[in-house]
Design a protein around this motif. Structure first.
Motif, PDB file in Angstrom:
ATOM      1  N   ILE A 129      23.030  -4.491  16.878  1.00 55.81           N
ATOM      2  CA  ILE A 129      22.165  -5.533  17.446  1.00 55.81           C
ATOM      3  C   ILE A 129      20.839  -5.601  16.681  1.00 55.81           C
ATOM      4  CG2 ILE A 129      21.135  -3.977  19.186  1.00 55.81           C
ATOM      5  CD1 ILE A 129      21.242  -6.341  21.163  1.00 55.81           C
ATOM      6  N   VAL A 130      20.342  -6.818  16.522  1.00 54.59           N
ATOM      7  CA  VAL A 130      18.995  -7.023  15.985  1.00 54.59           C
ATOM      8  C   VAL A 130      18.214  -7.681  17.117  1.00 54.59           C
ATOM      9  CG1 VAL A 130      17.564  -8.094  14.189  1.00 54.59           C
ATOM     10  CG2 VAL A 130      19.948  -7.531  13.687  1.00 54.59           C
ATOM     11  N   MET A 131      17.143  -7.046  17.580  1.00 51.11           N
ATOM     12  CA  MET A 131      16.336  -7.648  18.639  1.00 51.11           C
ATOM     13  C   MET A 131      14.907  -7.767  18.158  1.00 51.11           C
ATOM     14  SD  MET A 131      15.976  -6.579  22.659  1.00 51.11           S
ATOM     15  CE  MET A 131      17.710  -6.663  22.989  1.00 51.11           C
ATOM     16  N   ASP A 132      14.296  -8.913  18.407  1.00 47.99           N
ATOM     17  CA  ASP A 132      12.898  -9.048  18.016  1.00 47.99           C
ATOM     18  C   ASP A 132      12.010  -9.274  19.238  1.00 47.99           C
ATOM     19  OD1 ASP A 132      13.501 -11.765  18.445  1.00 47.99           O
ATOM     20  OD2 ASP A 132      11.956 -12.379  17.040  1.00 47.99           O
ATOM     21  N   GLY A 133      10.742  -8.830  19.115  1.00 46.83           N
ATOM     22  CA  GLY A 133       9.814  -8.964  20.236  1.00 46.83           C
ATOM     23  C   GLY A 133       8.495  -8.267  19.986  1.00 46.83           C
ATOM     24  N   ARG A 134       7.985  -7.616  21.025  1.00 49.38           N
ATOM     25  CA  ARG A 134       6.691  -6.939  20.920  1.00 49.38           C
ATOM     26  C   ARG A 134       6.794  -5.433  21.178  1.00 49.38           C
ATOM     27  NH1 ARG A 134       6.492 -11.598  20.386  1.00 49.38           N
ATOM     28  NH2 ARG A 134       4.720 -13.033  20.550  1.00 49.38           N
ATOM     29  N   ASP A 135       7.793  -5.056  21.994  1.00 47.32           N
ATOM     30  CA  ASP A 135       7.895  -3.667  22.446  1.00 47.32           C
ATOM     31  C   ASP A 135       9.287  -3.099  22.185  1.00 47.32           C
ATOM     32  OD1 ASP A 135       9.220  -5.350  24.174  1.00 47.32           O
ATOM     33  OD2 ASP A 135       8.699  -4.224  25.976  1.00 47.32           O
ATOM     34  N   ILE A 136       9.994  -3.685  21.237  1.00 46.78           N
ATOM     35  CA  ILE A 136      11.397  -3.279  21.041  1.00 46.78           C
ATOM     36  C   ILE A 136      11.456  -1.863  20.441  1.00 46.78           C
ATOM     37  CG2 ILE A 136      13.666  -3.969  20.142  1.00 46.78           C
ATOM     38  CD1 ILE A 136      12.248  -5.999  22.126  1.00 46.78           C
ATOM     39  N   GLY A 137      10.631  -1.623  19.414  1.00 43.31           N
ATOM     40  CA  GLY A 137      10.649  -0.297  18.785  1.00 43.31           C
ATOM     41  C   GLY A 137       9.921   0.767  19.600  1.00 43.31           C
ATOM     42  N   THR A 138       9.027   0.348  20.480  1.00 40.47           N
ATOM     43  CA  THR A 138       8.254   1.331  21.250  1.00 40.47           C
ATOM     44  C   THR A 138       8.880   1.622  22.618  1.00 40.47           C
ATOM     45  OG1 THR A 138       6.860  -0.493  22.011  1.00 40.47           O
ATOM     46  CG2 THR A 138       5.998   0.836  20.183  1.00 40.47           C
ATOM     47  N   THR A 139       9.392   0.579  23.296  1.00 35.63           N
ATOM     48  CA  THR A 139       9.854   0.759  24.682  1.00 35.63           C
ATOM     49  C   THR A 139      11.352   0.489  24.884  1.00 35.63           C
ATOM     50  OG1 THR A 139       7.681   0.053  25.428  1.00 35.63           O
ATOM     51  CG2 THR A 139       9.429   0.003  27.072  1.00 35.63           C
ATOM     52  N   VAL A 140      11.833  -0.619  24.341  1.00 34.37           N
ATOM     53  CA  VAL A 140      13.233  -1.006  24.629  1.00 34.37           C
ATOM     54  C   VAL A 140      14.208  -0.063  23.895  1.00 34.37           C
ATOM     55  CG1 VAL A 140      14.924  -2.878  24.596  1.00 34.37           C
ATOM     56  CG2 VAL A 140      12.517  -3.409  24.988  1.00 34.37           C
ATOM     57  N   PHE A 141      14.017   0.076  22.572  1.00 30.02           N
ATOM     58  CA  PHE A 141      14.890   0.962  21.791  1.00 30.02           C
ATOM     59  C   PHE A 141      14.036   1.949  20.983  1.00 30.02           C
ATOM     60  CE2 PHE A 141      17.541  -3.123  21.651  1.00 30.02           C
ATOM     61  CZ  PHE A 141      18.354  -2.745  22.708  1.00 30.02           C
ATOM     62  N   PRO A 142      13.445   2.944  21.659  1.00 29.62           N
ATOM     63  CA  PRO A 142      12.601   3.882  20.920  1.00 29.62           C
ATOM     64  C   PRO A 142      13.385   4.700  19.884  1.00 29.62           C
ATOM     65  CG  PRO A 142      12.819   4.539  23.232  1.00 29.62           C
ATOM     66  CD  PRO A 142      13.469   3.210  23.106  1.00 29.62           C
ATOM     67  N   ASN A 143      14.736   4.744  20.030  1.00 23.20           N
ATOM     68  CA  ASN A 143      15.543   5.509  19.072  1.00 23.20           C
ATOM     69  C   ASN A 143      16.219   4.623  18.020  1.00 23.20           C
ATOM     70  OD1 ASN A 143      14.965   7.936  20.391  1.00 23.20           O
ATOM     71  ND2 ASN A 143      16.562   7.503  21.915  1.00 23.20           N
ATOM     72  N   ALA A 144      15.772   3.377  17.899  1.00 23.67           N
ATOM     73  CA  ALA A 144      16.381   2.471  16.910  1.00 23.67           C
ATOM     74  C   ALA A 144      16.321   3.091  15.518  1.00 23.67           C
ATOM     75  CB  ALA A 144      15.651   1.128  16.924  1.00 23.67           C
ATOM     76  N   GLU A 145      17.407   2.937  14.757  1.00 22.34           N
ATOM     77  CA  GLU A 145      17.474   3.534  13.409  1.00 22.34           C
ATOM     78  C   GLU A 145      16.590   2.788  12.422  1.00 22.34           C
ATOM     79  OE1 GLU A 145      20.041   2.795  15.341  1.00 22.34           O
ATOM     80  OE2 GLU A 145      21.384   4.522  15.430  1.00 22.34           O
ATOM     81  N   LEU A 146      16.363   1.488  12.673  1.00 21.72           N
ATOM     82  CA  LEU A 146      15.489   0.716  11.776  1.00 21.72           C
ATOM     83  C   LEU A 146      14.479  -0.070  12.609  1.00 21.72           C
ATOM     84  CD1 LEU A 146      14.686  -0.374   8.970  1.00 21.72           C
ATOM     85  CD2 LEU A 146      16.467  -2.121   9.207  1.00 21.72           C
ATOM     86  N   LYS A 147      13.195   0.186  12.334  1.00 18.23           N
ATOM     87  CA  LYS A 147      12.125  -0.522  13.050  1.00 18.23           C
ATOM     88  C   LYS A 147      11.212  -1.185  12.025  1.00 18.23           C
ATOM     89  CE  LYS A 147      11.872   2.951  16.717  1.00 18.23           C
ATOM     90  NZ  LYS A 147      10.994   3.908  17.426  1.00 18.23           N
ATOM     91  N   ILE A 148      10.956  -2.472  12.230  1.00 19.86           N
ATOM     92  CA  ILE A 148      10.073  -3.213  11.328  1.00 19.86           C
ATOM     93  C   ILE A 148       8.934  -3.776  12.172  1.00 19.86           C
ATOM     94  CG2 ILE A 148       9.932  -5.105   9.626  1.00 19.86           C
ATOM     95  CD1 ILE A 148      12.180  -3.321   8.791  1.00 19.86           C
ATOM     96  N   PHE A 149       7.712  -3.690  11.673  1.00 12.87           N
ATOM     97  CA  PHE A 149       6.570  -4.304  12.362  1.00 12.87           C
ATOM     98  C   PHE A 149       5.989  -5.374  11.437  1.00 12.87           C
ATOM     99  CE2 PHE A 149       2.279  -4.841  13.873  1.00 12.87           C
ATOM    100  CZ  PHE A 149       2.446  -4.809  15.261  1.00 12.87           C
TER     101      PHE A 149
END
Ligand code: DC
Length: 229
Positions: A129-149
């Motif tokens: 899954i690719v999810m975009d937003g404001r808190d995806i890497g911090t709150t929704v998927f803190p264990n995501a393998e790839l995080k882009i800001f």
């Protein structure tokens, strides 16, 4: 290659959705625009008179929240995901200036965020899954393998939003959009719950001076690295 979770966060109108959607299509992943979910709730509030000028009827919205169902369906003719609010296609309505100017305060409400985060985590259970937003890497998927800001200057973001609205034939003033971009930046960064911030392990991308094509190449490189790990 293993399936991974990709979180793309950043400021409003910095092209996150375009790059996330495009990446998902290329790699065969599901794409979820989490901002569209907050926009759909805002539209629900407008249509059901739960927001009057600036005032949100919080008690009533809290009672209604379980009746608000948001989903995404691919439009067969465009192959693009459309947002559905209780089975009605609201993709165009949620991009209006009226929704844009009211969405930030609604997205600061704790019970709204709780309900959305729960739905988003469920959507991402199977990864891929690719999810975009404001808190995806911090709150929704803190264990995501790839995080882009993602970030870009406020003026450039306002110009992109202006061009987008004009292309759709909607009326817009550049000054009004710039003001809206700045206000949303402030609210997004300063709200109590899940404020917009770069996760420590996210990769920073300033795309002010990049073309869409340059971004696409950069993003695929990041994906290949993360998925091969
Ligand atoms: O990405 P967007 O502009 O469509 O987002 C609309 C609003 O929703 C924006 O003001 C911030 C909010 N939002 C949020 O709080 N958390 C998310 N994960 C996505 C969007």
């Amino acid at each position: 290659m293993k399936k991974i979770t990709i979180a793309i966060d950043g400021f409003s109108s910095c092209g996150k959705s375009t790059m996330a959607k495009d990446l998902a299509k290329k790699i065969g992943y599901i794409y979820i625009d989490s901002g569209a979910m907050y926009r759909a709730i805002t539209l629900y509030c407008i249509e059901n008179k739960l927001i009057n000028n600036e005032e949100i009827k919080i008690t009533e919205l809290r009672q209604h929240i379980k009746d608000i169902h948001i989903s995404f369906q691919i439009d067969p003719s465009t192959q693009q995901p459309n947002t559905y609010l209780n089975d009605a296609n609201v993709e165009n309505k949620i991009r209006s200036m009226d929704v844009s100017s009211k969405v930030s305060p609604i997205s600061t409400l704790d019970f709204v965020r709780e309900a959305m985060v729960k739905q988003q985590q469920k959507m991402g259970e199977a990864k891929g899954i690719v999810m975009d937003g404001r808190d995806i890497g911090t709150t929704v998927f803190p264990n995501a393998e790839l995080k882009i800001f993602v970030t870009a200057s406020a003026e450039i973001r306002a110009q992109r939003r202006y061009d987008e609205l004009k292309a759709k034939g909607q009326n817009a003033s550049f000054e009004e959009i710039l003001k809206n971009v700045r206000e949303r930046d402030y609210i997004d960064q300063n709200r109590k719950i899940s404020p917009l911030r770069k996760a420590d392990d996210a990769i920073l991308l300033d795309n002010s001076k990049m073309t869409i094509q340059q971004q696409q190449v950069w993003l695929i490189e990041q994906f290949n690295k993360a998925a091969e790990k």
